[in-house]
Design a protein around this motif. Sequence first.
Motif, short mmCIF file in Angstrom:
data_model
loop_
_atom_site.label_atom_id
_atom_site.label_comp_id
_atom_site.label_asym_id
_atom_site.label_seq_id
_atom_site.Cartn_x
_atom_site.Cartn_y
_atom_site.Cartn_z
N TYR A 122 0.83 -1.20 0.00
CA TYR A 122 0.00 0.00 0.00
C TYR A 122 0.87 1.25 0.00
O TYR A 122 1.83 1.36 0.78
N LEU A 123 0.52 2.18 -0.89
CA LEU A 123 1.16 3.49 -0.91
C LEU A 123 0.10 4.52 -0.55
O LEU A 123 -0.78 4.83 -1.35
N PHE A 124 0.19 5.03 0.69
CA PHE A 124 -0.82 5.94 1.21
C PHE A 124 -0.48 7.40 0.93
O PHE A 124 0.70 7.79 0.96
N TYR A 125 -1.50 8.17 0.69
CA TYR A 125 -1.40 9.63 0.66
C TYR A 125 -1.60 10.10 2.09
O TYR A 125 -2.64 9.85 2.69
N ASP A 126 -0.61 10.76 2.64
CA ASP A 126 -0.67 11.16 4.05
C ASP A 126 -0.28 12.62 4.18
O ASP A 126 0.88 12.98 4.05
N GLU A 127 -1.26 13.47 4.45
CA GLU A 127 -1.01 14.90 4.54
C GLU A 127 -0.17 15.27 5.75
O GLU A 127 0.38 16.37 5.81
N THR A 128 -0.06 14.36 6.71
CA THR A 128 0.73 14.67 7.91
C THR A 128 2.22 14.43 7.69
O THR A 128 3.04 14.86 8.50
N GLN A 129 2.56 13.72 6.62
CA GLN A 129 3.96 13.43 6.32
C GLN A 129 4.54 14.52 5.43
O GLN A 129 3.85 15.10 4.60
N LYS A 130 5.82 14.78 5.57
CA LYS A 130 6.48 15.82 4.80
C LYS A 130 6.37 15.58 3.30
O LYS A 130 6.13 16.50 2.51
N ASP A 131 6.55 14.32 2.88
CA ASP A 131 6.48 14.01 1.44
C ASP A 131 5.12 13.43 1.06
O ASP A 131 4.92 13.00 -0.08
N SER A 132 4.16 13.40 1.99
CA SER A 132 2.77 13.00 1.72
C SER A 132 2.62 11.56 1.24
O SER A 132 1.62 11.23 0.61
#
Length: 223
Positions: free
Chosen positions: A42-52
């Motif tokens: 899984y490759l998640f889109y994560d707005e909390t991470q610097k590179d998302s």
Amino acid sequence: MKQLLTLGLLLIMFSCGKEKVLQLPEISHSEITEIYDVSPAYLFYDETQKDSVELNRKNLISTTNWLVNVDKRLTLKQAIPHIKYLQNKKQNSSHKKKSAKNYFTCNDTSRKNLGFIEFTDVVFESDFKNETLPDLKADSYFGLVEFNSFEKIEMTVIYGEHMETLNLNFDDLLSYIRESKALTLKLSFNSNISFQDYISVKSKILSIDSVSLQLFNHELIFN
């Protein structure tokens, strides 16, 4: 681990109880609808991470078919390095099996179910200067497609010693491909486009029913 597909979403429930939602890319039709003996990544889109972007690959088994679930909101710049990492991991495994393939998981809107696009042999390149071109026959056409958006596509067509550059939108490109004979295509994509746009382009081109069309397995991802 439990997963649920609902309206193009994968709800991932990990053993620790933490839930994550992944938005699958959408396609209108898929030739591949069932795959057995699989492992997911899984490759998640994560707005909390610097590179998302966040990769989860804990349950991958090298002897199985890999289903790579990529959030459609990610850009190619974010997703491709992780995808290449997974390809290399499987390729270099001492337990790999030749029959085991790699697939992107998609939401097939025509069937309201999962569809899959194989990318086992796709080689992602990142340098114009060192890109690989196919060996061409004298009587065949070669098209180098540079995709920036659906309205901004540049296609360089080479036939023998002749070369021309066409500026097209996506519908024009599809029409050109359908009407061409003995055409080999190499696709290149702006790294800032979304994974959804990338999958849309690939699925539409792969769905063209033409014995004279050949897709080169090297793809360039440019800045």
